[in-house]
Enzyme design. Structure first.
Site, PDB file in Angstrom:
ATOM      1  N   LYS A   1      -0.341 -10.256   3.488  1.00 41.27           N
ATOM      2  CA  LYS A   1       0.878 -10.946   2.487  1.00 41.27           C
ATOM      3  C   LYS A   1       1.572 -11.959   2.976  1.00 41.27           C
ATOM      4  CE  LYS A   1       0.869  -6.202   0.468  1.00 41.27           C
ATOM      5  NZ  LYS A   1       1.878  -5.028  -0.101  1.00 41.27           N
TER       6      LYS A   1
ATOM      7  N   ARG B   1       1.260  -1.815   9.859  1.00 40.33           N
ATOM      8  CA  ARG B   1       2.679  -1.877   9.038  1.00 40.33           C
ATOM      9  C   ARG B   1       3.922  -1.477  10.108  1.00 40.33           C
ATOM     10  NH1 ARG B   1      -0.086   0.482   3.772  1.00 40.33           N
ATOM     11  NH2 ARG B   1      -0.638  -1.250   2.515  1.00 40.33           N
TER      12      ARG B   1
ATOM     13  N   ASN C   1       5.300  -5.216   3.540  1.00 42.91           N
ATOM     14  CA  ASN C   1       4.647  -4.335   4.432  1.00 42.91           C
ATOM     15  C   ASN C   1       3.176  -4.747   5.156  1.00 42.91           C
ATOM     16  OD1 ASN C   1       3.051  -3.949   1.879  1.00 42.91           O
ATOM     17  ND2 ASN C   1       3.281  -1.850   1.862  1.00 42.91           N
TER      18      ASN C   1
ATOM     19  N   HIS D   1      -2.353  -5.510   2.767  1.00 39.91           N
ATOM     20  CA  HIS D   1      -3.114  -4.473   1.912  1.00 39.91           C
ATOM     21  C   HIS D   1      -4.463  -4.102   2.134  1.00 39.91           C
ATOM     22  CE1 HIS D   1      -4.374  -3.075  -2.152  1.00 39.91           C
ATOM     23  NE2 HIS D   1      -5.322  -3.921  -1.974  1.00 39.91           N
TER      24      HIS D   1
END
Length: 336
Positions: free
Chosen positions: A99, A193, A203, A206
């Site tokens: 992310k 994480r 976090n 994914h």
């Protein structure tokens, strides 16, 4: 293991000159690491048995892409029942999506992924549109933080990775740790994480939780139907190009190289894994032909496996980055 034991695969190669796929029977002899190939259409030998040290036993599974003498081959099926019974495995592909908050730790995270035993088979830095983000988070529509999830995932570049390994879907979810990074630090301190996340939204990464979800999400980022997928993140200003060569990718050095580049202040604004055929490699190195004695070896290396292209940015990046890379001969560089 007997001298004559061999494993057989059906391998497919795209011939760009004829614009068609050619199929071969590939035989691998584990005793001495030798290979031979037969042209299935013309029913004739294509490659006499020869030892090939760049192909390893662990690379032999259906779905993998291998390289033999600069020819990229997809292993599409087992060639006989013995090979299927002996080598049929539980290898799976899944999506590892890094992310926007992973940007500054990209090298470390990729290094952790490789050290955990996963193989990266596709990689691209992308910018998601709002529609693509909505399609991606379609299963989260009823969750209270849905709008915040959407806003965060489109706030900067993401890096989509197709990773492969035994039971990859379950193992990647476990390696990620709990969705809330605070809980991850107490319950799974060695997880991705726990190491890099901030909360339940920021976090870092994914992973899909089922085979069906993995297939849907991989298709979104790496469409097999000829679609383009999300736009790449390249900016094309104040930039230069860096190629992580096949030998470095094979040796698992991608994460360490990316970290070293970022540690000295360069920005990585685009990234993509790709394969070069010989014609592309010759064009890429055309300026060195007849000038550098190692030209032929350079071409062979560049099309010997996957490369990773990076867009490197700084106000005046070209000379600064070449100075950072050092001389092309590592031994000479160590002496100066």
């Amino acid at each position: 293991m007997s001298q004559d034991e061999r494993f057989v695969f059906i391998a497919e190669w795209y011939d760009p000159n004829a614009s068609l796929f050619r199929r071969y029977e590939l035989l691998y002899y584990p005793k001495d690491g030798s290979v031979e190939m037969y042209d299935m259409k013309n029913r004739c030998r294509f490659l006499n048995r020869i030892k090939y040290e760049d192909l390893h036993f662990k690379d032999l599974f259906v779905g993998n892409k291998i390289t033999i003498f600069s020819r990229h081959l997809n292993l599409v099926d087992y060639g006989d029942q013995y090979t299927s019974r002996m080598l049929g495995s539980r290898k799976e592909r899944t999506l590892a999506l890094l992310k926007p908050d992973a940007a500054l730790k990209l090298g470390e995270i990729i290094d952790m992924i490789l050290n955990a035993g996963f193989t990266i088979t596709k990689a691209k830095m992308m910018i998601l549109s709002r529609k693509e983000a909505v399609d991606f988070y379609t299963d989260h529509l009823s969750k209270p933080l849905y709008n915040e999830l959407i806003e965060f995932i489109i706030s900067g570049p993401v890096v989509a990775l197709e990773i492969l390994g035994d039971d990859a879907i379950t193992k990647w979810k476990t390696f990620l740790g709990p969705a809330n990074s605070t809980i991850a630090r107490s319950d799974a301190p060695g997880s991705i994480r726990a190491c890099f996340g901030s909360d339940g939204i920021r976090n870092v990464a994914h992973g899909p939780d089922s085979f069906a979800t993995a297939a849907r999400e991989l298709e979104l980022f790496f469409p097999s139907s000829g679609g383009r997928g999300p736009a790449n993140s390249a900016k094309y200003t104040h930039c230069t190009c860096c190629i992580i060569k096949p030998h470095a990718v094979k040796e698992g050095l991608t994460g360490k190289i990316i970290k070293a580049i970022m540690d000295v202040g360069f920005e990585i604004s685009a990234l993509q894994m790709f394969y070069m055929d010989r014609a592309n490699a010759e064009e890429f190195y055309a300026i060195y032909k007849g000038v550098v004695a190692e030209y032929s070896e350079m071409v062979v290396e560049l099309c010997s496996g996957p490369c990773i292209a990076l867009e490197i940015r700084q106000m005046d990046p070209s000379k600064a980055f070449r100075d950072f890379c050092g001389p092309s001969d590592p031994d000479w560089g160590a002496l100066t």
